[in-house]
Scaffold this motif. Sequence first.
Motif, PDB file in Angstrom:
ATOM      1  N   HIS A  85       0.823  -1.208   0.000  1.00 19.00           N
ATOM      2  CA  HIS A  85       0.000   0.000   0.000  1.00 19.00           C
ATOM      3  C   HIS A  85       0.861   1.264   0.000  1.00 19.00           C
ATOM      4  O   HIS A  85       0.338   2.362  -0.237  1.00 19.00           O
ATOM      5  CB  HIS A  85      -0.922   0.025   1.235  1.00 19.00           C
ATOM      6  CG  HIS A  85      -2.141  -0.818   1.083  1.00 19.00           C
ATOM      7  ND1 HIS A  85      -2.597  -1.628   2.082  1.00 19.00           N
ATOM      8  CD2 HIS A  85      -2.996  -0.986   0.046  1.00 19.00           C
ATOM      9  CE1 HIS A  85      -3.689  -2.256   1.678  1.00 19.00           C
ATOM     10  NE2 HIS A  85      -3.943  -1.884   0.450  1.00 19.00           N
ATOM     11  N   ILE A  86       2.146   1.112   0.245  1.00 18.09           N
ATOM     12  CA  ILE A  86       3.036   2.277   0.259  1.00 18.09           C
ATOM     13  C   ILE A  86       3.011   2.988  -1.099  1.00 18.09           C
ATOM     14  O   ILE A  86       3.097   4.215  -1.166  1.00 18.09           O
ATOM     15  CB  ILE A  86       4.485   1.882   0.680  1.00 18.09           C
ATOM     16  CG1 ILE A  86       5.316   3.129   1.001  1.00 18.09           C
ATOM     17  CG2 ILE A  86       5.152   1.019  -0.356  1.00 18.09           C
ATOM     18  CD1 ILE A  86       4.949   3.781   2.287  1.00 18.09           C
ATOM     19  N   GLU A  87       2.853   2.215  -2.172  1.00 23.54           N
ATOM     20  CA  GLU A  87       2.773   2.823  -3.508  1.00 23.54           C
ATOM     21  C   GLU A  87       1.528   3.698  -3.629  1.00 23.54           C
ATOM     22  O   GLU A  87       1.588   4.820  -4.139  1.00 23.54           O
ATOM     23  CB  GLU A  87       2.765   1.736  -4.587  1.00 23.54           C
ATOM     24  CG  GLU A  87       4.054   0.948  -4.660  1.00 23.54           C
ATOM     25  CD  GLU A  87       3.965  -0.258  -5.575  1.00 23.54           C
ATOM     26  OE1 GLU A  87       3.016  -0.338  -6.390  1.00 23.54           O
ATOM     27  OE2 GLU A  87       4.845  -1.130  -5.478  1.00 23.54           O
ATOM     28  N   LEU A  92      -1.209   9.053  -3.398  1.00 28.00           N
ATOM     29  CA  LEU A  92      -2.173   9.946  -2.750  1.00 28.00           C
ATOM     30  C   LEU A  92      -1.471  11.193  -2.197  1.00 28.00           C
ATOM     31  O   LEU A  92      -1.964  12.312  -2.356  1.00 28.00           O
ATOM     32  CB  LEU A  92      -2.919   9.211  -1.635  1.00 28.00           C
ATOM     33  CG  LEU A  92      -3.939   8.172  -2.084  1.00 28.00           C
ATOM     34  CD1 LEU A  92      -4.417   7.342  -0.904  1.00 28.00           C
ATOM     35  CD2 LEU A  92      -5.111   8.838  -2.798  1.00 28.00           C
ATOM     36  N   LYS A  93      -0.311  10.988  -1.551  1.00 29.95           N
ATOM     37  CA  LYS A  93       0.440  12.137  -1.024  1.00 29.95           C
ATOM     38  C   LYS A  93       0.822  13.107  -2.135  1.00 29.95           C
ATOM     39  O   LYS A  93       0.731  14.313  -1.970  1.00 29.95           O
ATOM     40  CB  LYS A  93       1.718  11.653  -0.313  1.00 29.95           C
ATOM     41  CG  LYS A  93       1.516  11.152   1.079  1.00 29.95           C
ATOM     42  CD  LYS A  93       2.888  10.795   1.655  1.00 29.95           C
ATOM     43  CE  LYS A  93       2.816  10.407   3.084  1.00 29.95           C
ATOM     44  NZ  LYS A  93       4.157  10.107   3.631  1.00 29.95           N
ATOM     45  N   SER A  94       1.249  12.554  -3.278  1.00 22.75           N
ATOM     46  CA  SER A  94       1.676  13.408  -4.394  1.00 22.75           C
ATOM     47  C   SER A  94       0.513  14.228  -4.941  1.00 22.75           C
ATOM     48  O   SER A  94       0.719  15.245  -5.587  1.00 22.75           O
ATOM     49  CB  SER A  94       2.302  12.569  -5.503  1.00 22.75           C
ATOM     50  OG  SER A  94       1.304  11.872  -6.240  1.00 22.75           O
ATOM     51  N   ARG A  95      -0.708  13.790  -4.663  1.00 21.27           N
ATOM     52  CA  ARG A  95      -1.904  14.504  -5.126  1.00 21.27           C
ATOM     53  C   ARG A  95      -2.524  15.361  -4.015  1.00 21.27           C
ATOM     54  O   ARG A  95      -3.644  15.830  -4.130  1.00 21.27           O
ATOM     55  CB  ARG A  95      -2.923  13.519  -5.675  1.00 21.27           C
ATOM     56  CG  ARG A  95      -2.445  12.811  -6.924  1.00 21.27           C
ATOM     57  CD  ARG A  95      -3.431  11.755  -7.384  1.00 21.27           C
ATOM     58  NE  ARG A  95      -2.937  11.072  -8.555  1.00 21.27           N
ATOM     59  CZ  ARG A  95      -3.262  11.378  -9.811  1.00 21.27           C
ATOM     60  NH1 ARG A  95      -4.077  12.393 -10.045  1.00 21.27           N
ATOM     61  NH2 ARG A  95      -2.786  10.679 -10.811  1.00 21.27           N
ATOM     62  N   GLY A  96      -1.772  15.533  -2.916  1.00 20.75           N
ATOM     63  CA  GLY A  96      -2.200  16.438  -1.864  1.00 20.75           C
ATOM     64  C   GLY A  96      -3.088  15.842  -0.791  1.00 20.75           C
ATOM     65  O   GLY A  96      -3.666  16.576   0.010  1.00 20.75           O
TER      66      GLY A  96
END
Length: 150
Positions: A85-87, A92-96
Amino acid sequence: MSKIRITKQFSFETGHALYGYDGKCKNVHGHSYKLSVTVIGTPITQRDNVKFGMVIDFGDLKKIVKEEIVDVFDHATVFNETTPHIELANELKSRGHDVILVNYQPTSENMVIDFAKKIKNRLPDSISLFSLRLQETETSFAEWFQSDNL
């Protein structure tokens, strides 16, 4: 003086996924969590203390739990940092999106253990964490009691 328990309730929305689980919870989903925090202590007896008669000011307890739990977990998604799930988490983080990576499977049982540690570290020496109840759904919850963890 008598020992008194006081409880404050909190609510927050959090998503998670249980990697490797054999049911629906392997998929990313969310819950409207309800957290009940119970502390125990003796009421303050000094009449000149503005908190006279209180075990702990409900506002002080609220500040601790909001800073450590509610403000962090509300509208975030929790993933175990050691799973694939780290991917998804990184995407998700990269999309804010707010993502929390933890070193445990994010079940209610493990979350309540994590919450207990965080809250205990912030309580005044005269106050002890008595119990936590983390309600995941209307009919399902996990409980942590200090007396079970001595």
